[in-house]
Write a protein that holds these residues in place. Structure first.
Motif, PDB file in Angstrom:
ATOM      1  N   ARG A 116       0.839  -1.195   0.000  1.00 23.56           N
ATOM      2  CA  ARG A 116       0.000   0.000   0.000  1.00 23.56           C
ATOM      3  C   ARG A 116       0.875   1.245   0.000  1.00 23.56           C
ATOM      4  NH1 ARG A 116      -4.680  -2.710   1.053  1.00 23.56           N
ATOM      5  NH2 ARG A 116      -4.016  -4.684   1.993  1.00 23.56           N
TER       6      ARG A 116
ATOM      7  N   ASP B 223       0.182   5.162  -0.117  1.00 23.11           N
ATOM      8  CA  ASP B 223      -0.863   6.187  -0.080  1.00 23.11           C
ATOM      9  C   ASP B 223      -2.174   5.590  -0.579  1.00 23.11           C
ATOM     10  OD1 ASP B 223       0.999   8.031   0.880  1.00 23.11           O
ATOM     11  OD2 ASP B 223       1.647   8.509  -1.155  1.00 23.11           O
ATOM     12  N   THR B 224      -2.642   6.068  -1.723  1.00 19.36           N
ATOM     13  CA  THR B 224      -3.931   5.587  -2.216  1.00 19.36           C
ATOM     14  C   THR B 224      -3.798   4.399  -3.165  1.00 19.36           C
ATOM     15  OG1 THR B 224      -3.777   7.177  -4.004  1.00 19.36           O
ATOM     16  CG2 THR B 224      -5.001   7.873  -2.050  1.00 19.36           C
TER      17      THR B 224
ATOM     18  N   THR C  67      -2.750   0.650  -4.253  1.00 19.47           N
ATOM     19  CA  THR C  67      -2.448  -0.667  -3.713  1.00 19.47           C
ATOM     20  C   THR C  67      -1.878  -1.527  -4.834  1.00 19.47           C
ATOM     21  OG1 THR C  67      -4.644  -1.494  -4.170  1.00 19.47           O
ATOM     22  CG2 THR C  67      -4.278  -0.588  -1.970  1.00 19.47           C
TER      23      THR C  67
END
Ligand code: ADP
Ligand code: ADP
Length: 234
Positions: free
Chosen positions: A14, A16-17, A19
């Motif tokens: 992961r 930040d935003t 994955t």
């Protein structure tokens, strides 16, 4: 008992935003006393899988057993200690400590494991001899060639006499002849010790040496080939 077993192991990085799924639903038993090669394209998850097997990183799903022991239930300290004693690692960039001599690099895991001095010295000498570096004990990594550095790293990985040795693309930074020598050396050491070795590689020369081949693609096991090779001591 298997030196390492994975059951439905999953790992997602992961950032930040974002994955990045690296492994999903990976189940495998690594057979004892075998030379197993993990192969697959770049980014397929080989390094992540080795890091899971070696308890360098934890999965976010599934179960990992090393020597039958469920490692995910161990606390970080206990896990580091377990790893240091039971698992040997060889990396593509050698990861030697530059300020230590070859002797001291090999001795280091034995110091951590509180092996008494006399026993340490004896074992380090025997290991440097086994990897053909008896006359280089006093050299620092900067004074050694790539192949010699990898020999030191192999001796270090074997220092605690681990049942499981993991190597992440150990020939990637070596020319092909040196790489072939390193693989032949590891193959001989593996057979002589009856230990289980797991390598990641896409080098055909390494694959040719394998007892078992695990093919991985997009974070999943694609196939497992168990070759009918002899594991007799050469
Ligand atoms: P391989 O060793 O086969 O090249 P890796 O296990 O290194 O594959 O990578 C598997 C996937 O996970 C790739 O998509 C890679 O970009 C991603 N990845 C690996 N390590 C990290 C990390 N630390 N953070 C984010 N993504 C990672
Ligand atoms: P290798 O494939 O030789 O094992 P690396 O482990 O260095 O190489 O990287 C494998 C893949 O994982 C690469 O695609 C790399 O970009 C990605 N990767 C490694 N570390 C990170 C990270 N911290 N963040 C994002 N991606 C990463």
């Amino acid at each position: 008992m298997y030196p390492v077993s994975l059951r439905n192991v999953g790992k997602t990085y992961r950032l930040d935003t974002v994955t990045v799924p690296a492994l999903s639903g990976v189940s495998i038993d690594i057979r004892p006393g075998r030379f197993t090669v993990l192969c697959g394209p770049s980014g397929s998850g080989k390094t992540t899988l080795l890091n899971m097997m070696g308890c360098i990183d934890r999965p976010d799903a599934g179960e990992i057993l090393v020597d039958g022991q469920a490692v995910q239930s161990m606390a970080d300290d206990a896990l580091s200690d377990f790893r240091a004693r039971r698992i040997g690692f060889v990396f593509q960039n050698f990861n030697l400590l530059p300020v230590l001599t070859a002797f001291e690099n090999v001795e280091y895991p034995l110091v951590l494991a509180a092996v008494p001095l006399a026993q340490r010295k004896e074992r380090v000498h025997a290991l440097l001899h086994a990897v053909g570096l008896a006359d280089r004990a006093g050299n620092r990594p900067g004074q050694l060639s790539g192949g010699q550095r990898q020999r030191v790293a192999i001796a270090r990985a074997l220092a605690t006499e681990p049942a499981l040795v993991l190597a992440d693309e150990p020939t990637a930074n070596l020319d092909s002849q040196t790489g072939a020598e390193i693989i032949a050396l590891m193959r001989n050491l593996q057979r002589a010790r009856g230990a289980s070795f797991v390598f990641s590689s896409h080098d055909p020369m390494v694959l040719a040496q394998a007892d078992d081949v695990v093919r991985i693609r997009d974070g999943r096991i694609e196939s497992i080939e168990q070759r009918d090779t002899s594991t007799e001591v050469a």
